[in-house]
Write a protein that holds these residues in place. Structure first.
Motif, short mmCIF file in Angstrom:
data_model
loop_
_atom_site.label_atom_id
_atom_site.label_comp_id
_atom_site.label_asym_id
_atom_site.label_seq_id
_atom_site.Cartn_x
_atom_site.Cartn_y
_atom_site.Cartn_z
N ARG A 93 0.82 -1.20 0.00
CA ARG A 93 0.00 0.00 0.00
C ARG A 93 0.86 1.27 0.00
N LYS A 94 1.93 1.21 0.78
CA LYS A 94 2.82 2.36 0.94
C LYS A 94 3.66 2.63 -0.31
N TRP A 95 4.22 1.58 -0.91
CA TRP A 95 5.20 1.74 -1.99
C TRP A 95 4.69 1.37 -3.36
N GLY A 96 3.59 0.69 -3.46
CA GLY A 96 3.14 0.19 -4.75
C GLY A 96 1.99 0.98 -5.33
N HIS A 97 1.76 0.76 -6.59
CA HIS A 97 0.66 1.39 -7.32
C HIS A 97 -0.08 0.31 -8.10
N PHE A 98 -0.52 -0.69 -7.39
CA PHE A 98 -1.19 -1.82 -8.02
C PHE A 98 -2.23 -2.36 -7.05
N SER A 99 -3.12 -3.18 -7.56
CA SER A 99 -4.16 -3.76 -6.71
C SER A 99 -3.67 -5.07 -6.11
N GLU A 119 -3.83 -7.64 -9.06
CA GLU A 119 -2.52 -7.89 -9.63
C GLU A 119 -1.65 -8.75 -8.73
#
Length: 185
Positions: free
Chosen positions: A48-54, A78
């Motif tokens: 949640r903090k570092w990613g941009h994916f589901s 993903e």
């Protein structure tokens, strides 16, 4: 600092050798992350903090787990995070192994050193002997070899089964010589 195993060899074996280009990545295929149950929330927080994916966690009730799998099949997710204990259960493993994963990441990889354990067999089954062909597998650990060379062999065969060959060959070609070199004269 963790040691990272990245299985480039399984990709090359799938396409005939290291000199050939790797196959095209599976479009929209999800990533499976297998972790100890105690760190599922940590992985979720970091994604949640570092990613941009589901992503979703494969845990809780059977209904919730079925919804997660349905979301994966409908390409809404993903990444799936699953605890080792659920991954090791036959009914859940049977549901997870039918998905065409792009990548498998295994946290605390050293916990899979026992080749007779269900967790080890499942990692091997979903990674190397998937009905879709070999799936790249990454093992994360800070303690790769705790006690003996057979444990190391067991772990390496999970991510690259043909790297060293059978245990008897490894023993003859490497272990005997390493032990001899370590003996005090």
């Amino acid at each position: 600092m963790k040691n990272y195993f990245i299985d480039a060899a399984s990709q090359s074996q799938a396409n005939g050798g290291l000199d050939e280009a790797p196959p095209e990545p599976i479009k929209n295929a999800p990533i499976l992350i297998v972790v100890p149950a105690s760190v599922i929330s940590n992985w979720g927080n970091e994604l949640r903090k570092w990613g941009h994916f589901s992503f979703e966690t494969y845990n809780n009730s059977v209904d919730h787990r079925e919804r997660v799998l349905e979301n994966v099949k409908n390409e809404k997710v993903e990444i799936v995070i699953v605890g080792k204990s659920l991954f090791s259960q036959e009914t859940d493993f049977d549901k997870l192994k039918v998905i065409k994963w792009k990548l498998i990441i295994v946290d605390e990889f050293h916990e899979y050193k026992n080749a007779k354990s269900m967790a080890h067999k499942n990692i091997r089954g979903i990674g190397m002997f998937s009905s879709f062909g070999p799936i790249p597998t990454i093992g994360l650990t800070g303690t790769l070899m705790q006690n003996d060379h057979k444990e190391l062999h067991s772990l390496v065969t999970l991510i690259s089964p043909d790297s060293f060959g059978e245990w008897s060959m490894v023993q003859e070609d490497y272990v005997v010589h390493i032990k001899a070199a370590r003996q005090k004269t």
